[in-house]
Design an enzyme around this catalytic site. Sequence first.
Site, PDB file in Angstrom:
ATOM      1  CB  VAL A 183       6.521  -9.883  -1.789  1.00  0.00           C
ATOM      2  CG1 VAL A 183       5.963  -8.990  -0.692  1.00  0.00           C
ATOM      3  CG2 VAL A 183       5.995 -11.293  -1.655  1.00  0.00           C
ATOM      4  CG  LEU A 184       6.135  -5.836  -6.322  1.00  0.00           C
ATOM      5  CD1 LEU A 184       5.357  -4.837  -7.116  1.00  0.00           C
ATOM      6  CD2 LEU A 184       7.242  -6.352  -7.227  1.00  0.00           C
ATOM      7  CB  VAL A 185       5.455  -2.401  -0.433  1.00  0.00           C
ATOM      8  CG1 VAL A 185       4.792  -1.164   0.151  1.00  0.00           C
ATOM      9  CG2 VAL A 185       4.786  -3.660   0.095  1.00  0.00           C
TER      10      VAL A 185
ATOM     11  CE1 TYR B 166      10.683 -11.973   1.599  1.00  0.00           C
ATOM     12  CE2 TYR B 166       8.451 -12.456   2.317  1.00  0.00           C
ATOM     13  CZ  TYR B 166       9.315 -11.903   1.408  1.00  0.00           C
ATOM     14  OH  TYR B 166       8.816 -11.279   0.294  1.00  0.00           O
TER      15      TYR B 166
END
Lengths: 246, 258
Positions: free
Chosen positions: A182-184, A225
């Site tokens: 998961v990356l932004v 999370y």
Amino acid sequence: MPFGASIPSPPPTYLVHHLACWFQVSNKCWIHNGLSGFVPAKRRAMVLPLRASFWDSIKSGFLKNNNSTQVVEPPSTFMEEDPFPQDIVLLEKTQPDGTFEQIIFSSAGDVDVYDVQALCDKVGWPRRPLTKIAASLKNSYLVATLHLISRSPGTEGIDQKQLIGMARATSDHAFNATIWDVLVDPSYQGQGLGKALVEQLIRVLLQRDIGNITLFADNKVVDFYKNLGFEADPEGIKGMFWYPRY
Amino acid sequence: MAVTCATLPSRVSASASASASACFPFSYSLNPSLNSQPKSRKPPPPITISANPSHVDPFQLRDLLAAANHSCHRFPALTPDGRAESADPEKLRVALHHSSVVVSVFCRSKFLAEDGCGEGRYDVSPFTFEKLFDRVMPAERDRRLVGFGRAVSDGGLTASIHDVVVVPSLQGRGIGRKIVERITRIITGRGIYDISALCSENESLFLKACGFGEDCLGSTTMMYTRTATGFLTNNQAIQPAGRMLLLVPPARVPCHCK
């Protein structure tokens, strides 16, 4: 009916072609066919009517906002499982200089492996072989992406498309799914984009009746999370990893 | 781990280490110091291990899972007598089809008759050609599924192991370990070294013996467990998963910012 004959309901494929709307994608796009074994015949990212339940919730949002966006009414119970990916516009903004920007969430998995590596570099992750990244994207059950589409005034019809977020999930299509990578983009963090990515992934997984959703979180993001509904080591379940012995 | 191979078709490899080192660059051997099995551990009866997914029948698998009281759901719904509800064979079929590695262990039913009684006794009746034939080529339909394990992988970076079960009457004899070792051997043979497995507290000892440990990067294992509390509002939906009623995150609507 003035014509005296009833119009037969058209077969579903007929409706698909008439209700789809097309997005422009850059030439560097790359097909992902991991979704339920259905492979789109052409390279495209399209907004398609999905199951009624999904659209009911969007419709209620539209009715409340009462804006002029056209809602395409899908036929109900059209298909058992949505074979085509969906795109959702998360954010729309017009910059002071007239540039029109949109952040689009897509579960189509149309992603260029070089863009992914560039994004991993931006967040500071160690490099991994490109072939492995490509293989893992191809064989993931779901690849969700966030793209920034910018349209400058004066350049008609040519959109700049930039990958600013990604998340993927592997699954056996029945019981288990694991969320990875998961990356932004750091310049776009802090706006709830990561939250949107993961939430929509979970939504799609749960709608497909996949109940065990797992991930392995870095210590720094455990709270992120937790905020999204994940629990660490629930009921004593632990995750273990393989170590080669010499 | 010594294995008595009484029947020829048995393909259990006692020298797992030898074949494993041929598969990938670093040498991998069954470290003797890991063999902390109690001295009284019995070797398993003659078994065959297969990595062919078509050898697994979803109905046999459902029965094996039920016998071992193992559920594919992490938070299974329990029947009144405390057993996990049995799995849907069609869902099992889908899961098998999409698992990268499927390992199954079979045993002839005569060895399952009583706990270990089948092998201790020697057959002293006259030796006939029939018996020889039966020994060498046991009837296909006589094979019972006694062990299973599968792994899901993305074919490049990661893999996760699920649903490793052995029938209770044959537990504690090294079969589960063989299953896990076979799975890891296949996965590492494909160049994937990030192999994860979820387990409960008591299963973790088993996995430790198979060469698994806590994540060296210190990551935390997390699962989605958000359930609905109170009444559901208009756009909330729930999805049952075992005994949990998981809250489905709402769909996103576009946000127009000026």
